[in-house]
Design an enzyme around this catalytic site. Structure first.
Site, PDB file in Angstrom:
ATOM      1  N   LEU A  18      -5.877   0.638 -36.207  1.00  0.00           N
ATOM      2  CA  LEU A  18      -6.573   1.909 -36.439  1.00  0.00           C
ATOM      3  C   LEU A  18      -6.248   2.466 -37.821  1.00  0.00           C
ATOM      4  O   LEU A  18      -7.124   2.972 -38.523  1.00  0.00           O
ATOM      5  CB  LEU A  18      -6.204   2.919 -35.346  1.00  0.00           C
ATOM      6  CG  LEU A  18      -6.912   4.279 -35.438  1.00  0.00           C
ATOM      7  CD1 LEU A  18      -8.428   4.123 -35.396  1.00  0.00           C
ATOM      8  CD2 LEU A  18      -6.444   5.216 -34.326  1.00  0.00           C
ATOM      9  N   GLY A 440      10.864  13.098 -54.850  1.00  0.00           N
ATOM     10  CA  GLY A 440      11.565  11.817 -54.829  1.00  0.00           C
ATOM     11  C   GLY A 440      10.685  10.598 -54.987  1.00  0.00           C
ATOM     12  O   GLY A 440      10.862   9.798 -55.884  1.00  0.00           O
ATOM     13  N   SER A 441       9.719  10.456 -54.096  1.00  0.00           N
ATOM     14  CA  SER A 441       8.948   9.219 -54.147  1.00  0.00           C
ATOM     15  C   SER A 441       7.729   9.376 -55.048  1.00  0.00           C
ATOM     16  O   SER A 441       7.150  10.452 -55.152  1.00  0.00           O
ATOM     17  CB  SER A 441       8.513   8.809 -52.745  1.00  0.00           C
ATOM     18  OG  SER A 441       7.753   9.825 -52.148  1.00  0.00           O
ATOM     19  N   ASP A 607      17.909  14.603 -48.406  1.00  0.00           N
ATOM     20  CA  ASP A 607      16.735  15.088 -47.672  1.00  0.00           C
ATOM     21  C   ASP A 607      17.079  15.374 -46.222  1.00  0.00           C
ATOM     22  O   ASP A 607      17.635  14.524 -45.533  1.00  0.00           O
ATOM     23  CB  ASP A 607      15.627  14.025 -47.697  1.00  0.00           C
ATOM     24  CG  ASP A 607      15.023  13.864 -49.086  1.00  0.00           C
ATOM     25  OD1 ASP A 607      14.970  14.862 -49.825  1.00  0.00           O
ATOM     26  OD2 ASP A 607      14.600  12.746 -49.417  1.00  0.00           O
ATOM     27  N   HIS A 649      15.936  18.825 -49.162  1.00  0.00           N
ATOM     28  CA  HIS A 649      14.488  19.015 -49.054  1.00  0.00           C
ATOM     29  C   HIS A 649      14.109  19.040 -47.582  1.00  0.00           C
ATOM     30  O   HIS A 649      14.645  18.271 -46.789  1.00  0.00           O
ATOM     31  CB  HIS A 649      13.752  17.877 -49.766  1.00  0.00           C
ATOM     32  CG  HIS A 649      12.314  17.803 -49.392  1.00  0.00           C
ATOM     33  ND1 HIS A 649      11.391  18.732 -49.844  1.00  0.00           N
ATOM     34  CD2 HIS A 649      11.628  16.961 -48.577  1.00  0.00           C
ATOM     35  CE1 HIS A 649      10.209  18.445 -49.318  1.00  0.00           C
ATOM     36  NE2 HIS A 649      10.314  17.381 -48.547  1.00  0.00           N
ATOM     37  N   CYS A 651      10.609  19.437 -44.809  1.00  0.00           N
ATOM     38  CA  CYS A 651       9.153  19.410 -44.668  1.00  0.00           C
ATOM     39  C   CYS A 651       8.704  20.358 -43.568  1.00  0.00           C
ATOM     40  O   CYS A 651       9.377  20.482 -42.566  1.00  0.00           O
ATOM     41  CB  CYS A 651       8.686  18.043 -44.207  1.00  0.00           C
ATOM     42  SG  CYS A 651       9.134  16.719 -45.277  1.00  0.00           S
ATOM     43  N   HIS A 702      -0.297  16.025 -48.847  1.00  0.00           N
ATOM     44  CA  HIS A 702      -0.953  15.284 -47.774  1.00  0.00           C
ATOM     45  C   HIS A 702      -2.447  15.172 -47.982  1.00  0.00           C
ATOM     46  O   HIS A 702      -3.125  14.438 -47.293  1.00  0.00           O
ATOM     47  CB  HIS A 702      -0.688  15.943 -46.428  1.00  0.00           C
ATOM     48  CG  HIS A 702       0.752  15.903 -46.056  1.00  0.00           C
ATOM     49  ND1 HIS A 702       1.593  16.965 -46.253  1.00  0.00           N
ATOM     50  CD2 HIS A 702       1.511  14.919 -45.540  1.00  0.00           C
ATOM     51  CE1 HIS A 702       2.809  16.635 -45.861  1.00  0.00           C
ATOM     52  NE2 HIS A 702       2.791  15.396 -45.425  1.00  0.00           N
ATOM     53  N   CYS A 734       6.161  17.759 -51.140  1.00  0.00           N
ATOM     54  CA  CYS A 734       6.890  16.634 -50.552  1.00  0.00           C
ATOM     55  C   CYS A 734       6.756  15.434 -51.485  1.00  0.00           C
ATOM     56  O   CYS A 734       6.226  15.555 -52.588  1.00  0.00           O
ATOM     57  CB  CYS A 734       6.339  16.348 -49.151  1.00  0.00           C
ATOM     58  SG  CYS A 734       7.422  15.295 -48.161  1.00  0.00           S
TER      59      CYS A 734
HETATM   60  N1  GLN Z   1      12.534  11.950 -50.904  1.00  0.00           N
HETATM   61  C1  GLN Z   1      11.498  11.707 -49.942  1.00  0.00           C
HETATM   62  C2  GLN Z   1      10.204  11.371 -50.654  1.00  0.00           C
HETATM   63  O1  GLN Z   1       9.934  11.914 -51.671  1.00  0.00           O
HETATM   64  C3  GLN Z   1      11.286  12.882 -49.063  1.00  0.00           C
HETATM   65  C4  GLN Z   1      10.192  12.645 -48.076  1.00  0.00           C
HETATM   66  C5  GLN Z   1      10.126  13.657 -46.983  1.00  0.00           C
HETATM   67  O2  GLN Z   1      10.685  14.703 -47.064  1.00  0.00           O
HETATM   68  N2  GLN Z   1       9.423  13.365 -45.933  1.00  0.00           N
HETATM   69  O3  GLN Z   1       9.429  10.583 -50.190  1.00  0.00           O
HETATM   70 ZN    ZN Z   2       9.022  16.444 -47.338  1.00  0.00          ZN
END
Ligand code: GLN
Ligand code: ZN
Length: 762
Positions: A18, A440-441, A607, A649, A651, A702, A734
Site C-alpha cells: 500500500l 537532523g535528517s 531526540d 527535540h 514531535c 509532513h 521535524c
Molecule cells: N533527528 C531526527 C530527524 O531529523 C528527529 C526525527 C523525529 O523527531 N521524529 O529525522
Molecule cells: Zn520530530
C-alpha cells in the site's frame, strides 16, 4: 462454542504494497485506478488470511487513515475541501496531506489546501487525522466505501463484520475549530449513525463492531452521559452492536459499559485484565463478552496454556456468549513472521506477528471448543517456547543489572544551572540572534537507500559504503553552508531509522527485515525488538559526527535518539517494567554522549520525539511515567560539562500538561513541532516561564508545501510575543528525511531569510 473474530488487520501489506502504491500515485507515476486495484488486492488477501475466523473486520482498510475514512463516511469534510469536483479519494488525500499552492497560483481556484492535523491514536505510535468541528458542523451519510468493501468481503465468502468508530470517541478525539462544544454535536451526529447502521442492516449485516476506546480513559460526567445518550438512541437499530474498547482498563466505567444497550462488549483482556472478573458479574445475561486475549500491541508469543487456564472457567460460565480475539486491531503489529529470513532462530521462536497471532487464536478456540487434546502438539510447542525465553541467558546480563543498581542521583545533574551554562555556551558557540538549524535528517535519497541495501546484501563492503555516506554528508554540509544555516547537522544519511539505527548497535536488541508497522499514511516504522538487557559494545555515532565536523568551521550538532523514544518506538519486553528497560537504555546512550563530548562535539541533540506518547492513558498514572522518563533523559544527557550544549527535540507534542517535566529535563535547547498549531503550543512554555531556549518549528515537514518567508516571520513574531527573542531558535518542525532536496532547499532558503528579517526587528 467460543466465537473467534478480529478487530482489524494491518492494511499496509506484508511487503508494504500500500505504501508503494500510494507514493507512486502521489508522485503521478500511476493512476488512481491502479491504486484502487492495489487496495482491493490487499483487502482480498487479508480476508483470506483471516478466513478461518468466524467474523472478520470489514472497513478497517483505509487508504490513509481509518479516522479520516470515518469523517468521510459521516460527511464531515473540512470546509476548505468542500465542493471539490474531482475524485472523492483525491479529495480525501487533500485533507490527509495538504496540497501546495505555487505562489503565482495562490489566487487561482486550485490553490493550496492545508493538511488536516494529525495526532497519535491514544497511546500508540499510529497517527490519525483529527476530525474538525465547528458549531455549524453538519453530517451527511456516505456509506459508499463501507458498502463497497462489504460487497467484496461477501463475494469472498468471509463472515463480514463492519468496523466503525463510535460516535462518542469520534467526537472526543476530534477538535473544535471555533471553541464550540463538541458534545453539542452529538444530537446532530446520532441520526447519521442511525442511518448508517440501518443501511448496513438493510444489506444483511448482523454484527457491527463499534470502537469506543475512549472508555479506557478518565471521562467526566458529560462524556459518560454521552455514552448513555448515544447507545440508548441507537438501541432500536436492527443490527447487533459489539462495542469495542481496548488499550486499557475500564475501571470505574465498568458499570456504565456493562449496562449500555448493546448486544456485545469487547474488552482488552491483556491491558484490562482486572476488568474481566467484575464484568462477568455485571454483564446482563444474554450479552456477548469478547475477550482480547492475544496482545495486539506486541510481538511476543502468547502463553497459550496460561491463557487457557484462565479462560476455560470463563468459557464454562459464558458458553457461546464468549468470543475471543486479539486485544485490539492488529494494525499495530507487523504482518508475517514467516517472511523473516535473517532473524536469529532462537529469538524468532519467541515471536508472533499478525498472521501468527491469528493462528494462536485458532489454537485457543479449538482448545476451548474441542478440548486441549485437539491441539496438543501446538500447546506443547508453545509451552517450550515460553519456557525457553524465560530462562535464556541471552535475556539476562548480570553486568547490566549491576550497572543499573549503581545509578546515583548525581548522574542526572548538570554541573551548573542553565543561566550559567548559557553564558559559557554563548561564548563558545558565537551564534547570532534567532540562530537557524534543522532537526537532523536531510532527504534520504534513493542513492542513499540503494547504497544501504547493497551494503546489507553484501554487494559493497564497509569501506565503499562509508565512502558513499561520506559523500552524502559532504553534500549535506555544503548545502547547509550555502544556505547560511548557523548550526549544521550531518544529515543522518547512514541511518535507516532513528531508533532501529541504535537498536542495531546495542546488545539486547534484535531487528526484523519486514516488521513494518504503519505510523501515518504511507509512512511505516520498523520497531526493533528489545528482548534482553541492554548494553553498548562500542561507540555508535562518533566517527560520523567527527567526520562531518571536520568538513566545516560551523558548529556541528551530534545527533542521538534518547532512551525514552528508543523505548517507546521499540517492541519491548513484557517480562520487566518499562522503567527498567529505559534506564538500561539511558546508561548506554549516556556513554555515547560522553564519547561525543570527548571528540570535541559542542552541541549534542538527544531526540525525545516520543516522550509524550508514552504517557499512560489514565492521568492518574502520568506522574509515575514522567518521573522515570525524565530521570532517564537526565541520566543520558547530564554527564557533560557546562560548555556542551544539550538539545532535545519533540514531535507533535502538546506541552500544557507536562511542561513541568519538560522543564525538569533541563535541556539547554528544545525544538518542538508547532507550525500547524499557529504557535499556540508555546502558551504552555510562556505560562510556566520556561527558562531555557526553544526552537518552535516554523514549517510543517509532513506536507510538500513550501512555506513563505512572510508566514515564517509571522509565526516567529507570534513566538516572540510569548518567549523572549534572545531564547528563540528558528528551525523546521521535524527532520527532513521524507522530503526531497527540491523541496528542502527553497524551504530552508526562505527560513534563513526569515531569520535574517527577524534579526533586524529585535
Ligand atoms: N533527528 C531526527 C530527524 O531529523 C528527529 C526525527 C523525529 O523527531 N521524529 O529525522
Ligand atoms: Zn520530530
Amino acid at each position: 462454542m467460543a466465537i473467534t473474530h478480529n478487530l482489524g488487520f494491518p492494511r499496509i501489506g506484508a511487503r508494504r504494497e500500500l505504501k508503494f502504491a500510494l507514493e507512486s500515485y502521489w508522485k503521478g507515476e500511476s493512476s488512481l485506478d491502479a491504486l484502487k486495484a492495489v487496495g482491493a488486492q490487499l483487502r482480498a488477501r487479508h480476508w483470506e488470511d483471516q478466513a478461518g475466523l468466524d467474523l472478520v473486520p470489514v472497513g478497517d482498510f483505509a487508504f490513509y487513515d481509518q479516522m479520516l475514512d470515518m469523517s468521510f463516511t459521516l460527511g464531515n469534510l473540512p470546509e476548505r475541501v468542500q465542493g471539490f469536483e474531482g475524485d472523492a479519494l483525491d479529495n480525501y488525500f487533500r485533507v490527509a496531506r495538504g496540497r501546495s499552492a505555487p505562489e503565482a497560483d495562490a489566487q487561482a481556484r486550485c490553490g493550496g489546501v492545508a493538511a488536516g492535523e494529525m495526532t497519535k491514536w491514544l497511546d500508540t505510535n499510529y497517527h490519525y487525522i483529527v476530525p474538525e468541528f465547528t458549531a455549524d458542523t453538519a453530517f451527511r451519510l456516505d456509506a459508499s466505501r463501507l458498502l463497497a468493501q462489504l460487497e467484496e468481503a461477501r463475494a469472498q465468502g468471509v463472515g463480514a463484520k463492519p468496523v466503525i468508530i463510535g460516535p462518542v470517541t469520534y467526537l472526543a478525539l476530534g477538535k473544535s475549530k471555533d471553541g464550540a462544544d463538541r458534545l453539542a454535536l452529538l444530537d446532530r451526529l446520532l441520526p447519521v449513525y442511525g442511518e448508517l447502521l440501518n443501511t448496513l442492516a438493510a444489506h444483511g449485516v448482523e454484527w457491527v463492531q463499534i470502537d469506543e476506546p475512549i472508555l479506557v480513559t478518565e471521562l467526566d460526567a458529560p462524556w459518560r452521559h454521552a455514552f448513555e445518550d448515544a447507545y440508548h438512541t441507537l438501541k432500536s437499530v436492527p443490527v447487533k452492536l459489539l462495542l469495542a474498547t481496548y488499550f486499557g482498563e475500564l475501571q470505574d466505567q465498568r458499570y456504565l459499559v456493562a449496562n449500555l444497550p448493546v448486544a456485545g462488549l469487547h474488552i482488552d483482556a491483556i491491558n484490562g485484565r482486572d476488568d474481566v472478573m467484575p464484568l462477568l458479574n455485571l454483564l446482563p445475561s444474554g450479552k456477548v463478552l469478547s475477550l482480547g486475549v492475544i496482545n495486539g500491541r506486541n510481538i511476543w508469543k502468547t502463553d497459550l496454556n496460561g491463557v487457557l487456564d484462565w479462560l476455560e472457567p470463563i468459557h464454562a460460565q459464558l458458553g457461546e456468549r464468549l468470543w475471543i480475539a486479539p486485544s485490539c486491531s492488529l494494525l499495530h503489529v507487523p504482518v508475517d513472521l514467516d517472511s523473516e529470513r535473517k532473524l536469529d532462530g532462537e529469538i524468532k521462536s519467541w515471536l508472533a506477528f499478525a498472521r501468527q497471532k491469528l493462528e494462536e487464536l485458532r489454537i485457543l478456540a479449538t482448545a476451548l471448543n474441542q478440548g486441549r487434546e485437539a491441539v496438543r502438539a501446538e500447546l506443547v510447542a508453545n509451552r517450550a517456547a515460553i519456557e525457553a525465553r524465560r530462562h535464556s541467558p541471552r535475556v539476562n546480563n548480570p553486568t547490566v543489572k549491576a550497572a543499573i543498581a549503581g545509578i546515583d542521583a548525581g548522574m542526572g545533574r548538570r554541573r551548573s544551572p542553565y543561566a550559567e551554562r548559557a553564558i559559557r555556551q554563548a561564548a563558545r558557540l558565537q551564534l547570532p540572534k534567532f540562530p537557524t538549524t534543522t532537526i537532523g535528517s536531510f532527504p534520504q535519497t534513493s542513492e542513499i537507500r540503494v547504497a544501504r541495501r547493497r551494503f546489507k546484501a553484501g554487494e559493497i563492503d564497509a569501506a565503499a559504503y562509508q565512502e558513499i555516506m561520506h559523500g552524502e554528508i559532504a553534500r549535506c554540509v555544503r548545502e547547509q553552508e550555502a544556505l547560511g544555516l548557523d548550526v549544521l547537522v550531518h544529515g543522518e544519511a547512514e541511518r535507516n531509522d532513528m531508533v532501529e539505527y541504535f537498536g542495531e548497535q546495542l546488545d539486547g536488541y534484535a531487528f526484523s527485515q519486514f516488521g513494518w508497522v504503519q505510523s501515518y499514511g504511507s509512512r511505516c516504522v520498523k520497531p526493533p525488538i528489545l528482548f534482553g538487557d541492554i548494553s553498548r559494545p562500542r561507540p555508535m555515532t562518533v566517527d560520523w559526527i567527527s567526520h562531518a565536523q571536520s568538513l566545516t568551521d560551523k558548529p556541528m550538532k551530534g545527533m542521538l535518539t534518547g532512551p525514552v523514544t528508543i523505548l517507546n518506538w521499540s517492541f519491548v519486553r513484557d517480562d520487566q517494567p518499562r522503567a527498567v528497560s529505559c534506564r538500561q537504555l539511558a546508561l548506554a546512550i549516556r556513554e555515547e554522549v560522553l564519547d561525543l563530548e570527548k571528540a570535541g562535539v559542542g552541541i549534542i541533540q538527544i531526540d525525545e520525539a516520543a516522550l509524550r506518547e508514552g504517557l499512560p492513558l489514565r492521568r492518574s498514572q502520568w506522574q509515575d511515567y514522567l518521573d522515570w522518563a525524565v530521570e532517564s533523559f537526565r541520566i543520558t544527557a547530564n554527564g557533560v560539562g557546562d560548555e556542551t550544549q544539550i538539545h532535545t527535540h519533540m514531535c507533535y507534542s502538546e506541552f500544557n500538561d507536562i511542561i513541568e517535566s519538560i522543564a525538569a529535563m533541563d535541556a539547554d535547547v528544545i525544538t518542538i513541532e508547532t507550525s500547524r498549531s499557529d504557535m499556540e503550543l508555546l502558551d504552555a512554555f510562556d505560562r510556566f516561564k520556561y527558562p531555557n531556549e526553544i526552537g518552535p518549528g516554523v514549517y510543517d515537514i509532513h506536507s510538500p508545501n513550501i512555506p513563505t518567508e512572510a508566514h515564517m516571520v509571522d509565526l516567529m513574531t507570534k513566538a516572540a510575543a510569548r518567549i523572549p527573542a534572545e531564547r528563540l531558535w528558528v528551525n523546521p518542525d521535524c527532520g527532513l528525511k521524507t522530503r526531497q532536496w527540491g523541496e528542502v532547499i527553497p524551504a530552508l532558503t526562505r527560513m534563513v531569510a526569515a531569520a535574517k528579517t527577524l534579526r533586524t526587528g529585535y
